[in-house]
Write an enzyme that holds these catalytic residues in place. Sequence first.
Site, PDB file in Angstrom:
ATOM      1  N   HIS A 121      35.165  39.265  80.487  1.00 50.16           N
ATOM      2  CA  HIS A 121      33.942  38.652  79.977  1.00 50.16           C
ATOM      3  C   HIS A 121      32.809  39.677  80.089  1.00 50.16           C
ATOM      4  O   HIS A 121      32.813  40.505  81.008  1.00 50.16           O
ATOM      5  CB  HIS A 121      33.652  37.426  80.848  1.00 50.16           C
ATOM      6  CG  HIS A 121      32.542  36.544  80.370  1.00 50.16           C
ATOM      7  ND1 HIS A 121      31.212  36.843  80.561  1.00 50.16           N
ATOM      8  CD2 HIS A 121      32.558  35.359  79.720  1.00 50.16           C
ATOM      9  CE1 HIS A 121      30.463  35.883  80.048  1.00 50.16           C
ATOM     10  NE2 HIS A 121      31.249  34.963  79.534  1.00 50.16           N
ATOM     11  N   ASP A 198      36.686  38.114  89.202  1.00 53.10           N
ATOM     12  CA  ASP A 198      35.928  37.112  88.448  1.00 53.10           C
ATOM     13  C   ASP A 198      36.767  35.829  88.409  1.00 53.10           C
ATOM     14  O   ASP A 198      37.744  35.735  87.678  1.00 53.10           O
ATOM     15  CB  ASP A 198      35.679  37.641  87.032  1.00 53.10           C
ATOM     16  CG  ASP A 198      34.935  36.642  86.156  1.00 53.10           C
ATOM     17  OD1 ASP A 198      34.805  35.470  86.552  1.00 53.10           O
ATOM     18  OD2 ASP A 198      34.484  37.049  85.065  1.00 53.10           O
ATOM     19  N   GLN A 201      36.939  31.170  85.807  1.00 48.08           N
ATOM     20  CA  GLN A 201      37.857  30.225  85.154  1.00 48.08           C
ATOM     21  C   GLN A 201      38.938  29.698  86.083  1.00 48.08           C
ATOM     22  O   GLN A 201      39.600  28.717  85.752  1.00 48.08           O
ATOM     23  CB  GLN A 201      38.511  30.879  83.930  1.00 48.08           C
ATOM     24  CG  GLN A 201      37.552  31.182  82.797  1.00 48.08           C
ATOM     25  CD  GLN A 201      36.848  29.938  82.261  1.00 48.08           C
ATOM     26  OE1 GLN A 201      37.308  28.816  82.432  1.00 48.08           O
ATOM     27  NE2 GLN A 201      35.692  30.134  81.647  1.00 48.08           N
ATOM     28  N   LYS A 224      30.967  25.365  86.144  1.00 43.98           N
ATOM     29  CA  LYS A 224      32.306  25.332  85.553  1.00 43.98           C
ATOM     30  C   LYS A 224      33.290  24.573  86.443  1.00 43.98           C
ATOM     31  O   LYS A 224      34.478  24.510  86.157  1.00 43.98           O
ATOM     32  CB  LYS A 224      32.813  26.763  85.323  1.00 43.98           C
ATOM     33  CG  LYS A 224      32.060  27.505  84.211  1.00 43.98           C
ATOM     34  CD  LYS A 224      32.690  28.855  83.923  1.00 43.98           C
ATOM     35  CE  LYS A 224      31.742  29.818  83.241  1.00 43.98           C
ATOM     36  NZ  LYS A 224      31.672  29.675  81.794  1.00 43.98           N
ATOM     37  N   CYS A 362      32.096  35.892  74.434  1.00 46.07           N
ATOM     38  CA  CYS A 362      31.547  36.930  75.311  1.00 46.07           C
ATOM     39  C   CYS A 362      32.603  37.945  75.717  1.00 46.07           C
ATOM     40  O   CYS A 362      32.590  38.450  76.839  1.00 46.07           O
ATOM     41  CB  CYS A 362      30.887  36.331  76.545  1.00 46.07           C
ATOM     42  SG  CYS A 362      29.472  35.314  76.151  1.00 46.07           S
TER      43      CYS A 362
HETATM   44  C1  LIG Z   1      35.628  34.741  82.930  1.00 46.54           C
HETATM   45  C2  LIG Z   1      34.159  34.490  82.959  1.00 46.54           C
HETATM   46  N1  LIG Z   1      33.345  35.315  83.623  1.00 46.54           N
HETATM   47  C3  LIG Z   1      32.018  35.124  83.703  1.00 46.54           C
HETATM   48  C4  LIG Z   1      31.413  34.068  83.081  1.00 46.54           C
HETATM   49  C5  LIG Z   1      29.926  33.919  83.196  1.00 46.54           C
HETATM   50  O1  LIG Z   1      29.581  32.787  83.942  1.00 46.54           O
HETATM   51  P1  LIG Z   1      28.057  32.312  84.006  1.00 46.54           P
HETATM   52  O2  LIG Z   1      27.569  32.253  82.610  1.00 46.54           O
HETATM   53  O3  LIG Z   1      28.141  30.964  84.644  1.00 46.54           O
HETATM   54  O4  LIG Z   1      27.313  33.286  84.847  1.00 46.54           O
HETATM   55  C6  LIG Z   1      32.211  33.168  82.371  1.00 46.54           C
HETATM   56  C7  LIG Z   1      31.657  31.990  81.685  1.00 46.54           C
HETATM   57  O5  LIG Z   1      31.001  32.064  80.696  1.00 46.54           O
HETATM   58  C8  LIG Z   1      33.607  33.384  82.305  1.00 46.54           C
HETATM   59  O6  LIG Z   1      34.399  32.554  81.621  1.00 46.54           O
END
Ligand SMILES: Cc1ncc(COP(=O)(O)O)c(C=O)c1O
Lengths: 404, 404, 141, 141
Positions: A121, A198, A201, A224, A362
């Site tokens: 991401h 990370d 998910q 999430k 993203c």
């Molecule tokens: C794998 C992953 N990393 C990072 C993020 C970023 O999370 P957040 O927007 O809550 O900071 C997301 C969600 O959009 C994600 O799915």
Amino acid sequence: MFAIDRIRRQFPVFRLTDDHPALVYLDNAATTQKPMVVIERLQQFYGHENANIHRGIYRLAHKATQSYERARTKVANFLNAKQPEEVVFCRGTTEAINMVAQGLRHQVTSEDEILVTAMEHHANYVPWQTLCKQTGASFRVAPLKENGSLDLYLLGKMLNKKTRVLAFTHISNTLGTINPVSEIVELAKKHQCLTVLDAAQSVAFDQVDVQDLNCDFLAFSGHKIFGPMGIGVLYGKTELLADLYPYQQGGGMITEVTEQESRFKNPPHGLEAGTPPVAEAIALGTALDFVSEIGLLNIREHSQKTLNYALDGLNRLGKVNTLGPGSGTSNIISFVMDMIHPHDVATILGEAGVAVRAGHHCCQPLMQALGINSTVRASFSIYNDTDDADRLIDALKTVQKIMS
Amino acid sequence: MFAIDRIRRQFPVFRLTDDHPALVYLDNAATTQKPMVVIERLQQFYGHENANIHRGIYRLAHKATQSYERARTKVANFLNAKQPEEVVFCRGTTEAINMVAQGLRHQVTSEDEILVTAMEHHANYVPWQTLCKQTGASFRVAPLKENGSLDLYLLGKMLNKKTRVLAFTHISNTLGTINPVSEIVELAKKHQCLTVLDAAQSVAFDQVDVQDLNCDFLAFSGHKIFGPMGIGVLYGKTELLADLYPYQQGGGMITEVTEQESRFKNPPHGLEAGTPPVAEAIALGTALDFVSEIGLLNIREHSQKTLNYALDGLNRLGKVNTLGPGSGTSNIISFVMDMIHPHDVATILGEAGVAVRAGHHCCQPLMQALGINSTVRASFSIYNDTDDADRLIDALKTVQKIMS
Amino acid sequence: MSESLKKLYHDLIMDHQRNPVGFKKRDEADIVIDAYNPVCGDKFTLYLDLENNKVSQASFHGYGCALSKAATSLLMASLPGKNLEQCQQLIESYLYELRYDSSGAEEIVKALSVALKYPGREQCVVLSWETLLKFIEARLT
Amino acid sequence: MSESLKKLYHDLIMDHQRNPVGFKKRDEADIVIDAYNPVCGDKFTLYLDLENNKVSQASFHGYGCALSKAATSLLMASLPGKNLEQCQQLIESYLYELRYDSSGAEEIVKALSVALKYPGREQCVVLSWETLLKFIEARLT
Ligand SMILES: Cc1ncc(COP(=O)(O)O)c(C=O)c1O
Ligand SMILES: Cc1ncc(COP(=O)(O)O)c(C=O)c1O
């Protein structure tokens, strides 16, 4: 038994009203819906327990501080961290990763390498790219195999004694691929390389045990996992958190300030500058209780089953290509339809009350690696059932009819 | 007429229950209590409108995006900004100031000077000190006059063509001193120096008009103006926001990512990485509506009146020294009692149901300048009345009796 | 299918998307412009030939959704024979009709204007048009 | 005044705070230790003289609340005549009584233990004691 009806009833958004005629919510990878207990916890705090924390000498402030710290303990238990001090509250996954990247900035040199994967991401990609630009370190990207899974052999070869950080995702938010975390961490440890996981998910899908995985840092977002927005977690091993330069400075993280210099508290408080989202942290604790009560084993089993049911339907539709190796193993599926653009799919689905995401999710580098522009993504959670999957498939039939 | 009873009734925390027998809440400078409309807005969003923003192609996500952007417009109107794009959402004052300080880092050199004042909150002091340590710039602190007000003459002399930033507070959170913002900004403009205004204490007390004040950046926290925690605002002039390097990188702030480099959106979205606190931003909008309905003129008048009433009582008590020049002009008062430590005062007050703060109020440099260790601070808001002031004075009499 | 969707994916639009006008690469064209929206990944290249200051040939190639493809196809169909000023006028009136008042517009513009009622779809029907407008504005000043 | 407050600001505590034992600066003492809590600003300096490995004189000076002053005064009163091991034992049992079980403790310790029931006041009654304990532990190893 997984009592889906009982679970659905706890989410006000699924109560039928004129506003929301039978919502089919399959955008859980973007954010989950909130159960009543979480909403009520916010209400209770803001209505009856509201105070700032940080050494308040009256009961309300003291109680708020205690609830906030109790939420930290809940997170620590949830992740099986060694101690609550390993849990830093922040806004979400994005801030957590930025905190680590910028917290290491004073230690990283142009000799160093930072390694991420091609399925990250943007939140676990661009902060490292930025760190490399700032320090002169080399930014390296571990490639994927043709099926979209991580190439562990090449990853192993890219790791070397210059690699300072390996940042990678537990579950791909686009493909649903589950990476073998322990195996990857072991590879990294051979080179004394820091590992940043990370877990945005994965925490709402499977049991995540930081001692078992042995990663050095881990990030996730409250929103999430049925918690509020504006709250998230950076987990870090105690001595490694202490090495981070405080990403932000302000009240509550200071021991002493003079004109010449300032001294900071130890983590976690030394990394939490200013008034934190106290209510949101407490409600995240409630969300984790909610998850634990249902049980992550049940959650995983249920989401997989529902996703597999949907997958069957997709395959029977024809002219649908599911992407990545992970189809059916996690709660996320991405697909493209022959000659039909994902945005057209999502618009027609949206009109049918089926909420999915379309786009690059993203993950532009992943799209480039796969040679595509965007996908349709459906992601399942505890409140989704086979009816939802049926509605998805029905709506996709409409898409094919309209677009044929 | 300021209908205090009607206002109080809108705050659930003041409803008498066994938990909270008649709370006298005088810690408003730390955080304010929340009116029902704000709590209900959160509830409504999380219960019925919850979705992530950022280009969702279904109605729920679209509506969330619209509400979020409408909240931005509300903030812009509240501050009389030229356009909504001048409003960046963040966690609070602390993050806003850190965003500016770190956003300028690539532009600041060891030739530059950064000027703050001796009455700053740590949030508007330590980030600048850190920036100076990182860049080699000189950290300079404008001194106070003996009465605790800013020495404008010396401030003017410390400004020079090397001064890159002047960061100062609108209202001192410890003394309640109100600084003459326009006059100070004018001084700074003579030297092309950027001005960063800490408005954490002023937005809930008086009309703050950024075009009128002409500051370049301004920061405030939602939780100090009847909004939720975890949400705050950085205001900045459009072209100056565009000069800031994005403090955080992640989803939603990107236009394009490749392995070689990333391109970012323009402000405000380019400065809002990751999932923002959507619900909290929307509820902040509700809080600002609530404030505007009461009217800031009324709020100022009422808080001053109540504070002056309390001040009379304090002076009649004897053996109480109020601090700073601002006593009676804002809604904040700090005092020390002869031979009685502020913590003992606060404990005994707390036991009597009177919530005040005791300590250095995150202003250690100010304490050093005043030659004291800590103060007792009482801060008033719209729901405080003369009964609250009476209860404060009564409790202080108990303090004197116990400690005599 | 809802009435609104029927309007959005109108036969006129679907005809354009299935058989777009001038859908071919022509790298040798006088004018080559990229209409790219990195946020959604849609990318069309526009190819224009000028003769006596008038558009003699217009074509496009690339990747996009049904709406953006139809909108771009319509643009290509409308350009030939017009000089740059006329092209500019044409685009401005298209964008105006789309956004403010399509009551007097052609049926296909009416259909495309429905996109603005759908979350996140406005960009699709304006991307190529706005990109070309920017190009012409720069050319003419 | 509530019962609980009466216990906290007990006569025994107020006596110590009004007439602290050994409240004087003695920069010439054998041992000079700062007991400082930057977060609340309280700061006492402890002065100890040793003779034949035993504390012969103990005094303190500085700034703090009633509770921290009383707790420090009690510490000063308890040290003379004891060697460092004995001082260590004394402090450890004080901290234990305070935190876990003051049922068999002296009246003043019982009173000081009430502080732990008050938000943010625990540090006040342990600051000097813990600081000295750390010093002794370092000395003895
Ligand atoms: C794998 C992953 N990393 C990072 C993020 C970023 O999370 P957040 O927007 O809550 O900071 C997301 C969600 O959009 C994600 O799915
Ligand atoms: C003047 C001033 N600046 C900054 C802050 C920090 O605000 P926050 O903790 O909400 O970031 C505060 C409040 O504590 C304050 O009073």
